[in-house]
Design a protein around this motif. Structure first.
Motif, PDB file in Angstrom:
ATOM      1  N   SER A  30       0.807  -1.218   0.000  1.00 48.31           N
ATOM      2  CA  SER A  30       0.000   0.000   0.000  1.00 48.31           C
ATOM      3  C   SER A  30       0.838   1.265   0.000  1.00 48.31           C
ATOM      4  O   SER A  30       0.314   2.360  -0.190  1.00 48.31           O
ATOM      5  CB  SER A  30      -0.935  -0.005   1.218  1.00 48.31           C
ATOM      6  OG  SER A  30      -0.168  -0.086   2.422  1.00 48.31           O
ATOM      7  N   GLY A  31       2.157   1.145   0.241  1.00 47.17           N
ATOM      8  CA  GLY A  31       3.003   2.326   0.278  1.00 47.17           C
ATOM      9  C   GLY A  31       3.331   2.843  -1.110  1.00 47.17           C
ATOM     10  O   GLY A  31       2.960   2.263  -2.127  1.00 47.17           O
ATOM     11  N   GLU A  32       4.061   3.959  -1.152  1.00 43.14           N
ATOM     12  CA  GLU A  32       4.530   4.506  -2.417  1.00 43.14           C
ATOM     13  C   GLU A  32       5.501   3.519  -3.064  1.00 43.14           C
ATOM     14  O   GLU A  32       6.254   2.835  -2.370  1.00 43.14           O
ATOM     15  CB  GLU A  32       5.233   5.844  -2.187  1.00 43.14           C
ATOM     16  CG  GLU A  32       4.295   6.984  -1.845  1.00 43.14           C
ATOM     17  CD  GLU A  32       3.416   7.352  -3.017  1.00 43.14           C
ATOM     18  OE1 GLU A  32       3.940   7.443  -4.146  1.00 43.14           O
ATOM     19  OE2 GLU A  32       2.202   7.522  -2.806  1.00 43.14           O
ATOM     20  N   PRO A  33       5.499   3.429  -4.389  1.00 46.01           N
ATOM     21  CA  PRO A  33       6.421   2.490  -5.046  1.00 46.01           C
ATOM     22  C   PRO A  33       7.885   2.826  -4.768  1.00 46.01           C
ATOM     23  O   PRO A  33       8.250   3.997  -4.611  1.00 46.01           O
ATOM     24  CB  PRO A  33       6.105   2.682  -6.534  1.00 46.01           C
ATOM     25  CG  PRO A  33       4.768   3.321  -6.589  1.00 46.01           C
ATOM     26  CD  PRO A  33       4.647   4.146  -5.347  1.00 46.01           C
ATOM     27  N   ILE A  34       8.688   1.798  -4.694  1.00 44.40           N
ATOM     28  CA  ILE A  34      10.138   1.978  -4.720  1.00 44.40           C
ATOM     29  C   ILE A  34      10.536   2.076  -6.183  1.00 44.40           C
ATOM     30  O   ILE A  34      10.382   1.116  -6.940  1.00 44.40           O
ATOM     31  CB  ILE A  34      10.859   0.809  -4.040  1.00 44.40           C
ATOM     32  CG1 ILE A  34      10.567   0.791  -2.538  1.00 44.40           C
ATOM     33  CG2 ILE A  34      12.371   0.891  -4.276  1.00 44.40           C
ATOM     34  CD1 ILE A  34      11.160  -0.398  -1.802  1.00 44.40           C
ATOM     35  N   LYS A  35      11.024   3.211  -6.582  1.00 40.26           N
ATOM     36  CA  LYS A  35      11.337   3.448  -7.991  1.00 40.26           C
ATOM     37  C   LYS A  35      12.799   3.100  -8.268  1.00 40.26           C
ATOM     38  O   LYS A  35      13.705   3.622  -7.626  1.00 40.26           O
ATOM     39  CB  LYS A  35      11.045   4.904  -8.365  1.00 40.26           C
ATOM     40  CG  LYS A  35       9.562   5.251  -8.301  1.00 40.26           C
ATOM     41  CD  LYS A  35       9.252   6.583  -8.969  1.00 40.26           C
ATOM     42  CE  LYS A  35       9.716   7.751  -8.138  1.00 40.26           C
ATOM     43  NZ  LYS A  35       9.260   9.047  -8.713  1.00 40.26           N
ATOM     44  N   VAL A  36      12.992   2.204  -9.234  1.00 43.53           N
ATOM     45  CA  VAL A  36      14.338   1.776  -9.648  1.00 43.53           C
ATOM     46  C   VAL A  36      14.589   2.331 -11.043  1.00 43.53           C
ATOM     47  O   VAL A  36      13.923   1.941 -12.011  1.00 43.53           O
ATOM     48  CB  VAL A  36      14.449   0.236  -9.661  1.00 43.53           C
ATOM     49  CG1 VAL A  36      15.858  -0.188 -10.045  1.00 43.53           C
ATOM     50  CG2 VAL A  36      14.065  -0.337  -8.295  1.00 43.53           C
ATOM     51  N   GLY A  37      15.535   3.251 -11.158  1.00 45.04           N
ATOM     52  CA  GLY A  37      15.763   3.943 -12.419  1.00 45.04           C
ATOM     53  C   GLY A  37      17.028   3.507 -13.124  1.00 45.04           C
ATOM     54  O   GLY A  37      18.003   3.100 -12.486  1.00 45.04           O
ATOM     55  N   MET A  38      16.991   3.624 -14.435  1.00 45.36           N
ATOM     56  CA  MET A  38      18.182   3.277 -15.220  1.00 45.36           C
ATOM     57  C   MET A  38      18.040   3.786 -16.646  1.00 45.36           C
ATOM     58  O   MET A  38      16.935   4.102 -17.109  1.00 45.36           O
ATOM     59  CB  MET A  38      18.417   1.771 -15.245  1.00 45.36           C
ATOM     60  CG  MET A  38      17.437   0.993 -16.120  1.00 45.36           C
ATOM     61  SD  MET A  38      17.247  -0.724 -15.621  1.00 45.36           S
ATOM     62  CE  MET A  38      16.143  -0.510 -14.212  1.00 45.36           C
ATOM     63  N   SER A  39      19.159   3.814 -17.339  1.00 42.19           N
ATOM     64  CA  SER A  39      19.211   4.095 -18.770  1.00 42.19           C
ATOM     65  C   SER A  39      19.505   2.796 -19.505  1.00 42.19           C
ATOM     66  O   SER A  39      20.370   2.022 -19.085  1.00 42.19           O
ATOM     67  CB  SER A  39      20.321   5.119 -19.042  1.00 42.19           C
ATOM     68  OG  SER A  39      20.749   5.086 -20.375  1.00 42.19           O
TER      69      SER A  39
END
Length: 422
Positions: A30-39
């Motif tokens: 239910s929490g905010e997403p853990i955002k995993v970023g990359m190019s």
């Protein structure tokens, strides 16, 4: 009648259980997403491996979220296309960190893309796990950098050590070597490693030339190699070059005693299938091969699911060279966050340096420079390959591991000409 009632009750109970589990998972996430970023290079020349990486990470994300996420939060991938242009990468990582405000970083893919990303990552004191980049920390010496590729402490030398160890084991021992490499960073680094191995084993270097990356006609280049009449031919080349060099060698009749090297194109499934029997006898470097799958827990199951998704998407259906490493990077990240109960990059990096990880790419631990603490590159030989046959590369029968001994699944056919007759 009673049978139907019983089945109906059981079906109802099962449906209720599934519903309760779904509610529980939803509550857990239910929490905010853990955002995993990359190019990633989702378009342009680097798109083929990047799409494999992208697909493998989507499988990892879905697996994690099906288990309730990480720290009770769902995982969201934020993947931006660098269009196969290294100069786009610094701005992408700056945007991911400062505008998109991702929680975690992965990538990019490949040495030529990771290097330009590093200043932005270092400036913002972030951690990343790159995909199949080589020797990055030789320059940056950054404590929050990790590399998901199996060259380990051998670095670029991993792309030549096994090749020349195999050569030195032959009787009578071959004597002379020709090197042909693209005039580009990875190929030149592989060639330098080959020169060191040549000195180590007492071979004689009789030909050492580079060609421009723009080369399309390889017949003159291969004729020059043939004229050197070397026992061993070592190639450092990118995918399009591999096809041109192998086809030219076949047409001209180049037949040294040992032929191969750091031929990255031979890691791409469609290229293997396209070349088929004209690739027979080549000895190539692989970080992960089909023949290794039965020895690594979880690899077969992951690759089965990857195959289904990749086939539907029309991308590399096997994905051995990149898929397991991408999923493994996700596994390592998940373990680090779970163990530390934190998204703090300093804490995560400290954990990564002292932990061990069981992944679909094998057991992994990291050295001080962020590379694997132990090398696990293998050398395979194309044997008895048939035309237009994908399945022959699926189980490793056409590409047995011939070095090192602890991963060996087949015997080197030597000299090269004998393998060509099979």
């Amino acid at each position: 009648m009673s049978w139907n009632v019983g089945n109906a009750l059981r079906a109802g109970a099962a449906a209720l259980l599934i519903g309760l589990l779904s509610i529980a998972n939803a509550a857990a996430q239910s929490g905010e997403p853990i955002k995993v970023g990359m190019s990633l290079a989702l378009t342009g020349a680097g798109a083929a491996p990047s799409k494999v990486i992208n697909t493998a990470l989507e499988i990892w994300r879905d697996d994690v979220n099906a288990k309730g996420g990480i720290l009770g939060r769902p995982v969201q991938l934020v993947i931006l296309d660098d269009q196969s242009t290294p100069s786009n990468v610094p701005n992408i990582y700056t945007k991911l960190i400062t505008v998109d405000k991702v929680d975690l970083l992965l990538g990019p893919y490949g040495t030529n893309f990771v290097a330009p990303a590093m200043p932005a990552i270092i400036q913002n004191k972030k951690m990343t796990i790159s995909f199949t980049a080589i020797g990055i920390n030789d320059k940056f010496n950054y404590d929050k950098y990790f590399s998901m590729v199996s060259v380990g402490p051998e670095g670029v030398n991993a792309f030549s050590i096994g090749f020349f160890d195999l050569a030195a084991q032959q009787n009578p021992k071959p004597q002379t070597v020709a090197i042909l490499a693209a005039d580009a960073e990875f190929a030149q680094s592989a060639a330098q490693g080959a020169r060191e191995q040549i000195k180590k084993h007492g071979f004689k270097l009789v030909y050492d030339q580079s060609y421009p990356p723009s080369t399309t006609d390889f017949a003159p280049v291969v004729r020059a190699v043939q004229a050197a009449n070397a026992d061993i031919v070592f190639i450092g080349a990118y995918p399009p070059d591999n096809v041109g060099i192998i086809r030219a060698a076949n047409e001209i009749g180049l037949s040294p005693k040992l032929f191969g090297g750091a031929m990255i194109g031979m890691l791409v499934t469609p290229i293997k299938v396209q070349l088929g029997p004209i690739a027979n006898g080549l000895v190539i470097n692989e970080n992960f091969s089909a023949a290794m799958v039965p020895k690594i827990e979880g690899a077969a199951e992951f690759l089965k699911r990857y195959n289904a998704k990749a086939s539907a998407a029309g991308i590399d259906p096997l994905g051995f060279a990149w898929g397991p490493f991408a999923y493994a990077a996700g596994q390592a990240l998940e373990q680090a966050v779970t163990a530390t109960k934190s998204l703090d990059h300093d804490k995560l990096a400290a954990y990564m340096h002292q932990a061990s990880f069981k992944t679909v790419a094998g057991d992994v631990s990291f050295a001080k420079n962020g590379e694997w603490s132990k090398a696990r590159a293998v050398w395979t030989q194309v044997q008895n390959a048939q035309p237009n046959n994908l399945d022959q590369f699926r189980d490793g029968k056409a590409l047995p591991v011939v070095w090192p001994p602890d991963w060996k699944t087949g015997t080197l056919i030597y000299p090269y000409g004998d393998a060509r007759k099979k």
